[in-house]
Design a protein around this motif. Structure first.
Motif, PDB file in Angstrom:
ATOM      1  N   GLU A 166       1.294  -1.063  -0.073  1.00  0.00           N
ATOM      2  CA  GLU A 166       0.217  -0.172   0.071  1.00  0.00           C
ATOM      3  C   GLU A 166       1.200   1.108   0.247  1.00  0.00           C
ATOM      4  O   GLU A 166       1.333   1.670   0.775  1.00  0.00           O
ATOM      5  CB  GLU A 166      -1.099  -0.322   1.353  1.00  0.00           C
ATOM      6  N   VAL A 167       0.131   2.461  -0.682  1.00  0.00           N
ATOM      7  CA  VAL A 167       1.487   3.014  -0.998  1.00  0.00           C
ATOM      8  C   VAL A 167       1.161   4.620  -1.730  1.00  0.00           C
ATOM      9  O   VAL A 167      -0.089   4.268  -2.389  1.00  0.00           O
ATOM     10  CB  VAL A 167       2.926   2.747  -2.346  1.00  0.00           C
ATOM     11  N   THR A 168       1.771   5.947  -1.402  1.00  0.00           N
ATOM     12  CA  THR A 168       0.492   6.660  -2.669  1.00  0.00           C
ATOM     13  C   THR A 168       2.486   7.979  -2.897  1.00  0.00           C
ATOM     14  O   THR A 168       3.420   6.902  -2.217  1.00  0.00           O
ATOM     15  CB  THR A 168      -0.186   8.234  -1.802  1.00  0.00           C
ATOM     16  N   GLY A 169       2.158   8.409  -3.816  1.00  0.00           N
ATOM     17  CA  GLY A 169       2.565   9.549  -4.264  1.00  0.00           C
ATOM     18  C   GLY A 169       2.343  10.503  -4.277  1.00  0.00           C
ATOM     19  O   GLY A 169       0.631  11.002  -4.048  1.00  0.00           O
ATOM     20  N   PHE A 170       3.762  11.600  -5.630  1.00  0.00           N
ATOM     21  CA  PHE A 170       2.033  12.354  -5.843  1.00  0.00           C
ATOM     22  C   PHE A 170       1.226  11.744  -7.506  1.00  0.00           C
ATOM     23  O   PHE A 170       1.610  10.981  -7.192  1.00  0.00           O
ATOM     24  CB  PHE A 170       3.597  12.814  -6.461  1.00  0.00           C
ATOM     25  N   PRO A 171       0.597  12.778  -7.336  1.00  0.00           N
ATOM     26  CA  PRO A 171      -0.360  12.552  -8.210  1.00  0.00           C
ATOM     27  C   PRO A 171       0.196  11.761  -9.377  1.00  0.00           C
ATOM     28  O   PRO A 171      -0.619  10.890 -10.296  1.00  0.00           O
ATOM     29  CB  PRO A 171      -1.412  13.380  -8.496  1.00  0.00           C
ATOM     30  N   ALA A 172       0.967  12.632 -10.457  1.00  0.00           N
ATOM     31  CA  ALA A 172       1.159  12.550 -11.759  1.00  0.00           C
ATOM     32  C   ALA A 172       2.228  10.629 -10.882  1.00  0.00           C
ATOM     33  O   ALA A 172       2.051  10.256 -12.758  1.00  0.00           O
ATOM     34  CB  ALA A 172       2.342  13.448 -11.598  1.00  0.00           C
ATOM     35  N   ILE A 173       2.412  10.064 -10.322  1.00  0.00           N
ATOM     36  CA  ILE A 173       3.621   8.993  -9.768  1.00  0.00           C
ATOM     37  C   ILE A 173       2.370   8.145 -10.362  1.00  0.00           C
ATOM     38  O   ILE A 173       2.629   6.832  -9.781  1.00  0.00           O
ATOM     39  CB  ILE A 173       4.523   9.188  -9.174  1.00  0.00           C
ATOM     40  N   GLN A 174       1.238   8.188  -9.807  1.00  0.00           N
ATOM     41  CA  GLN A 174       0.200   6.959  -9.072  1.00  0.00           C
ATOM     42  C   GLN A 174       0.295   6.370  -9.903  1.00  0.00           C
ATOM     43  O   GLN A 174      -0.018   5.065  -9.374  1.00  0.00           O
ATOM     44  CB  GLN A 174      -0.862   7.843  -8.256  1.00  0.00           C
TER      45      GLN A 174
END
Length: 192
Positions: free
Chosen positions: A129-137
């Motif tokens: 389970e992860v997140t990141g900047f919207p451009a790399i999701q």
């Protein structure tokens, strides 16, 4: 901020030229305020240069090169984002090996903004389970990550965050996780 204390804990901050300045300085200050120690690790010794969004930021002294640094000497790892630093690190075999060692040793790893791109290239995202900047999701999804659009996502010692707007939540989790120590779940992504 948390009342937790991180005395005796040592955080490696892995960055290269073009990292987002606040994504290094804010977590660094949070760990140091909790009593922990931080060291900046980069591809080479000398100085690395930050960005403040699209503007040039400050220069930061590199405490040790990837050639010198050993995951054994640290309790946790931080990978700040920015547009250029993760690109330089994700194509560097020493950087990917350094990051992988933290997972093998079940130590907390923190990545924000574009920082999780380094985890993608080191094959450490699948099933997590992860997140990141919207451009790399979408890149995280393509690498097998279970993406959540939240300020901070914690998965067994892996802590990811989206952007500088989320630093309050991210920093609190960094201090909490480094105080907790090793996480058995970290190893699952390496051995799966």
């Amino acid at each position: 901020m948390s009342n937790q204390r991180a005395e005796g804990r040592k955080l490696a901050i892995l960055a290269a030229d073009g990292f987002e300045q606040i994504e290094l300085t804010s977590p660094k200050e949070a760990i140091e305020a909790a009593g922990g120690e931080t060291k900046i690790v980069s591809i080479e010794k000398g100085f690395i240069h930050a960005n403040k969004h699209r503007e040039h930021g400050d220069s930061f002294h590199v405490d040790m090169s990837l050639e010198e640094a050993k995951a054994d000497d640290f309790d946790a790892l931080l990978i700040p984002g920015g547009l250029f630093s993760p690109d330089a690190l994700r194509t560097n075999d020493r950087a990917k090996d350094f990051v992988s060692k933290f997972f093998e040793q079940k130590k907390p790893v923190f990545a924000i903004c574009h920082g999780p791109q380094v985890l993608i290239s080191a094959n450490l995202v699948d099933g997590r389970e992860v997140t990141g900047f919207p451009a790399i999701q979408q890149d995280l999804r393509n690498a097998g990550g279970k993406v959540k659009d939240q300020s901070v996502v914690v998965d067994g010692g892996l802590v990811t965050s989206r952007s500088p707007d989320d630093l309050g939540d991210f920093n609190a989790k960094i201090v909490e996780e480094i105080c907790e120590g090793k996480h058995a779940r970290q190893l699952e992504s390496v051995t799966a």
